[in-house]
Design a protein around this motif. Structure first.
Motif, mmCIF file in Angstrom:
data_model
loop_
_atom_site.group_PDB
_atom_site.id
_atom_site.type_symbol
_atom_site.label_atom_id
_atom_site.label_comp_id
_atom_site.label_asym_id
_atom_site.label_seq_id
_atom_site.Cartn_x
_atom_site.Cartn_y
_atom_site.Cartn_z
ATOM 1 N N SER A 6 0.839 -1.194 0.000
ATOM 2 C CA SER A 6 0.000 0.000 0.000
ATOM 3 C C SER A 6 0.870 1.238 0.000
ATOM 4 O O SER A 6 2.046 1.196 0.326
ATOM 5 N N GLY A 7 0.261 2.369 -0.362
ATOM 6 C CA GLY A 7 0.957 3.643 -0.258
ATOM 7 C C GLY A 7 1.868 3.975 -1.411
ATOM 8 O O GLY A 7 2.703 4.868 -1.297
ATOM 9 N N CYS A 8 1.747 3.295 -2.538
ATOM 10 C CA CYS A 8 2.580 3.595 -3.703
ATOM 11 C C CYS A 8 1.755 4.347 -4.737
ATOM 12 O O CYS A 8 0.557 4.117 -4.883
ATOM 13 N N GLU A 9 2.447 5.202 -5.464
ATOM 14 C CA GLU A 9 1.778 5.950 -6.528
ATOM 15 C C GLU A 9 1.301 5.009 -7.633
ATOM 16 O O GLU A 9 0.242 5.208 -8.227
ATOM 17 N N PHE A 48 7.860 2.966 -6.646
ATOM 18 C CA PHE A 48 6.810 2.078 -7.137
ATOM 19 C C PHE A 48 6.643 0.867 -6.228
ATOM 20 O O PHE A 48 7.583 0.441 -5.561
ATOM 21 N N CYS A 49 5.448 0.307 -6.249
ATOM 22 C CA CYS A 49 5.225 -1.025 -5.691
ATOM 23 C C CYS A 49 5.371 -2.045 -6.815
ATOM 24 O O CYS A 49 5.315 -1.694 -7.994
ATOM 25 N N SER A 50 5.550 -3.300 -6.446
ATOM 26 C CA SER A 50 5.723 -4.342 -7.458
ATOM 27 C C SER A 50 4.869 -5.548 -7.127
ATOM 28 O O SER A 50 4.665 -5.890 -5.960
ATOM 29 N N GLN A 51 4.358 -6.169 -8.171
ATOM 30 C CA GLN A 51 3.649 -7.438 -8.058
ATOM 31 C C GLN A 51 4.249 -8.368 -9.103
ATOM 32 O O GLN A 51 4.276 -8.039 -10.290
#
Length: 236
Positions: A6-9, A48-51
């Motif tokens: 959570s909390g990523c643009e 960034f977040c990553s999946q």
């Protein structure tokens, strides 16, 4: 697949082929390995977040990236065809593609063209890029049946072990790592280097902006010492 933080643009879908030790491992809780750790490090530093998305083959990954169903592929070599639908990041490591074989003194000084001229069979990754020389030789009609395309490294290695092919071409680090893990005696590196090149992230032009690319490039440069530490932790 790793959970979305959570909390990523923006959350970026990172496509990886499983398994590809030591670059990608399927751990008990989350993916790990050289490219997974570097991806997490760089993308987090870039904001960034990553999946991570598991892919069945490199070839499928290219299709998914072109269509925008994944945003990033790791461990990518540059070529003009790929650049039509993807951005390439600043390089984050290097890769050497090598010939693995059971040594035979008659062929120690042969290059790739000479081996194919001798009707030697070679297992290669379906969708992998091995440089311009390989690309040109693979288009020669007489060579097409000699290049056996197999998606997974472990399957290529066991084809070589069973002597169903004469050689396999693979990344030097991953090939040596798997040979050691599987405790297979006798398979060594042929002296001829197929391709020695910088490795990038490929980023889909459909989903990743140039501002995103600039942020990722800056993170790669900032994190160079950390990237080297990650690689060293798996290879030394």
């Amino acid at each position: 697949m790793s959970p979305i933080s959570s909390g990523c643009e923006k959350t970026l879908q990172v496509g990886v082929v499983l398994p590809w030790p030591p670059f990608v491992f399927d751990g008990e809780q989350a993916l790990t390995g050289i490219d997974v750790e570097i991806s997490r490090l760089v993308l987090t530093h870039a904001g960034f977040c990553s999946q991570f998305v598991s892919l069945p083959s490199s070839k499928r990954g290219l299709v998914e990236l072109e269509k925008g169903r994944v945003d990033i592929l790791t461990a990518a070599s540059f070529n003009q065809q790929r650049a039509q639908y993807s951005h390439f990041s600043t390089p984050y490591r290097r890769e050497k593609m090598r010939l693995f074989w059971y040594e035979d003194a008659k062929y120690l000084t042969h290059d790739l063209a000479s081996l194919l001229a001798q009707q030697k069979t070679i297992a290669v990754n379906n969708g992998g890029y091995y440089g311009k020389e390989f690309e040109q030789l693979s288009k020669v009609t007489n060579n097409k049946d000699l290049l056996v395309r197999v998606p997974l490294l472990k399957h290529r290695l066991y084809m070589l072990k069973a002597k169903r092919v004469d050689f396999m071409i693979d990344d030097e680090i991953s090939g040596l790592y798997l040979i050691s893990q599987e405790k297979i005696p006798g398979i060594t590196l042929h002296p001829y280097v197929i391709h020695d090149n910088p490795i990038h992230f490929m980023l889909s032009k459909k989903t990743v902006t140039m501002d995103n690319v600039r942020s990722i490039n800056a993170a790669i440069i900032d994190m160079q010492s950390n990237i080297k530490q990650i690689i060293a932790s798996y290879t030394y």
